[in-house]
Design an enzyme around this catalytic site. Structure first.
Site, PDB file in Angstrom:
ATOM      1  CB  SER A  45      44.519  35.826  38.168  1.00 42.63           C
ATOM      2  OG  SER A  45      43.420  35.974  39.053  1.00 42.63           O
ATOM      3  CG  HIS A  75      38.525  30.764  45.341  1.00 41.08           C
ATOM      4  ND1 HIS A  75      38.416  32.014  45.697  1.00 41.08           N
ATOM      5  CD2 HIS A  75      37.952  30.805  43.911  1.00 41.08           C
ATOM      6  CE1 HIS A  75      38.103  32.998  44.370  1.00 41.08           C
ATOM      7  NE2 HIS A  75      38.094  32.455  43.174  1.00 41.08           N
TER       8      HIS A  75
HETATM    9  N1  URA Z   1      38.933  35.527  38.983  1.00 37.63           N
HETATM   10  C1  URA Z   1      40.336  35.781  39.451  1.00 37.63           C
HETATM   11  O1  URA Z   1      40.067  36.187  40.345  1.00 37.63           O
HETATM   12  N2  URA Z   1      40.802  36.394  38.202  1.00 37.63           N
HETATM   13  C2  URA Z   1      40.815  35.580  36.781  1.00 37.63           C
HETATM   14  O2  URA Z   1      41.587  35.536  36.134  1.00 37.63           O
HETATM   15  C3  URA Z   1      39.770  35.985  36.674  1.00 37.63           C
HETATM   16  C4  URA Z   1      38.032  35.672  37.243  1.00 37.63           C
END
Ligand code: URA
Ligand code: CA
Length: 431
Positions: free
Chosen positions: A181, A80
């Site tokens: 997140s 990622h």
């Molecule tokens: N990218 C995400 O997937 N979540 C966040 O909170 C910030 C950036």
């Protein structure tokens, strides 16, 4: 909920029961936005312990569906990036590590803003699609080590709701909230191991290195808490990665890199992330040896063959690999000459990303259509010498009038009298 908000407001750690109560209540609608936004703001100011962040991440994972990749043999490693401009990494990395025997079962989305999505880039190949059934997806990975499928909308509904709320209430820039997140989405997508690229600089989410390091460390610790091997690389995104910014242009750049050529920075990043992925998958133990193996896969054509197989499996025209000129091309190609002689000292990634978006390479709103041919190819990078009048970059546009884009690009470029090259890899964080 009021007790939970005041407890966090006063700087105390929340229990797993409290965190689960919040996530469940927020997703079902029992907890209103105003209470959720008070809590996210309290978290912004008071931070969270590792235990709280891991619990929050797991609660988010279980707020919706999770992907079961147990039908795929081997350790599934996902990569990622926290985002960038001209970030062609996945297009090269996925077939490269697949060629090394690492199963790549990638679920990915479309881009919003100037950070283009991997699917948008791949869809510039005529015929390419990501609408596989779960069975086709798993079969492809088992047979050929690689497949890409579009993101299911049922994954981590808690994140969709929370992110939209944070976006309009000033609590996006919170490390526990960003880390949970990102990690909840990777875990829900079924990864056994996760390799993160945490970008820093103008084109990145975390503008300064210190914040990027703290975010990376937090995510690596979440991984350890929830039993998924996680490593992170801190990378420079002050200037775009490689030379191409734009969908078909980046596919072309990826093909060059898979041939063993391509821009040095892109290649270096791919080898660094790739060797971590090969080790995380348990294929090798020494990152140096893994890197050598990946280099030979680039040089002897096996990585490129894997890309060809992948494109054909997903309905794409494999001829583009030998004839990249058959990819969508823009009607107009406009050079931007240097106004000064000297050295390039800045190519502001965010400004260049916005310029590419204005050309149609990215989306301003989620319903915008992408122009696959549009974008920018840099001929100079930061630290390179230039002579007045020499072309700095080529604008690829289907619109003849690029006055505004040119003005935007001029503002993004600075010249100086000394050559300073930014360091690409700031460091690697592992458990
Ligand atoms: N990218 C995400 O997937 N979540 C966040 O909170 C910030 C950036
Ligand atoms: Ca690029």
């Amino acid at each position: 909920m009021v007790d939970i908000i005041t407890k966090k407001r006063d700087g105390h750690a929340l229990t797993p029961e409290e965190i689960n109560f919040f996530i469940n209540g927020y997703v079902t609608g029992a907890i209103p936005d105003y209470q959720a936004s008070a809590l996210t703001m309290a978290i912004y100011f008071r931070d969270m312990s590792d235990q709280e962040i891991a619990t929050l991440t797991e609660a988010m994972v279980h707020s919706g569906d999770t992907v079961d990749l147990s039908g795929i043999r081997g350790v599934k490693v996902d990569k990622h990036s926290t985002g960038g401009v001209g970030d062609t990494t996945t297009l090269v990395l996925a077939p490269l590590v697949a060629a090394a025997g690492v199963p790549v079962a990638k679920m990915t989305g479309r881009g919003l803003g100037f950070t283009g999505g991997t699917i948008d880039k791949l869809e510039s190949i005529p015929g390419f699609h990501v609408t596989l059934t779960p069975e086709q997806f798993i079969r492809s990975v088992n047979e050929d080590q690689i497949a890409v499928i579009g993101q299911s909308s049922e994954l981590v509904p808690a994140d969709k709701k929370l992110y939209a709320l944070r976006d309009v209430t000033g609590s996006v820039e919170s490390i526990p909230l960003i880390a949970s997140s990102i990690m909840s989405k990777k875990i829900a997508a079924g990864a056994d191991a996760i390799v993160l690229e945490v970008t820093t600089g103008a084109g990145a989410f975390m503008k300064d290195e210190e914040g990027a390091v703290r975010l990376a460390e937090t995510m690596v610790r979440i991984g350890r808490h929830v039993g998924r091997t996680t490593a992170a690389v801190i990378t420079d995104m002050s200037q775009p990665l490689g030379r191409a910014v734009g969908n078909a242009l980046e596919v072309k750049e990826a093909i060059e890199t898979l041939r063993g050529a391509g821009p040095d920075d892109l290649k270096e990043l791919v080898l660094t992330l790739g060797s971590l992925m090969v080790c995380a998958a348990g294929k090798m133990t020494d990152p140096g040896a893994a890197r050598e193996q990946l280099e030979s896969l680039l040089n002897d054509g096996r990585a490129l063959e894997k890309f060809r197989q992948f494109v054909a499996n997903q309905g794409g025209d494999p001829n583009v690999i030998d004839h990249p000129d058959s990819l969508p091309a823009a009607r107009f190609q406009i050079e931007l000459p240097a106004e000064h002689s000297g050295y390039i000292t800045e190519l502001a990634a965010d400004q260049i990303g916005l310029a590419a978006m204005q050309l149609g390479a990215g989306r301003a709103t989620k319903d915008d259509r992408i122009d696959p041919a549009a974008g920018i190819v840099l001929h100079k990078k930061v630290g390179d010498p230039v002579k007045q009048g020499e072309s700095l970059l080529t604008i690829h546009s289907n619109r003849q009038d690029v006055t505004e884009v040119t003005a935007q690009l001029k503002r993004s470029i600075r010249f100086g009298s000394r050559s300073v090259r930014p360091k690409l890899i700031h460091g690697t964080i592992t458990e």
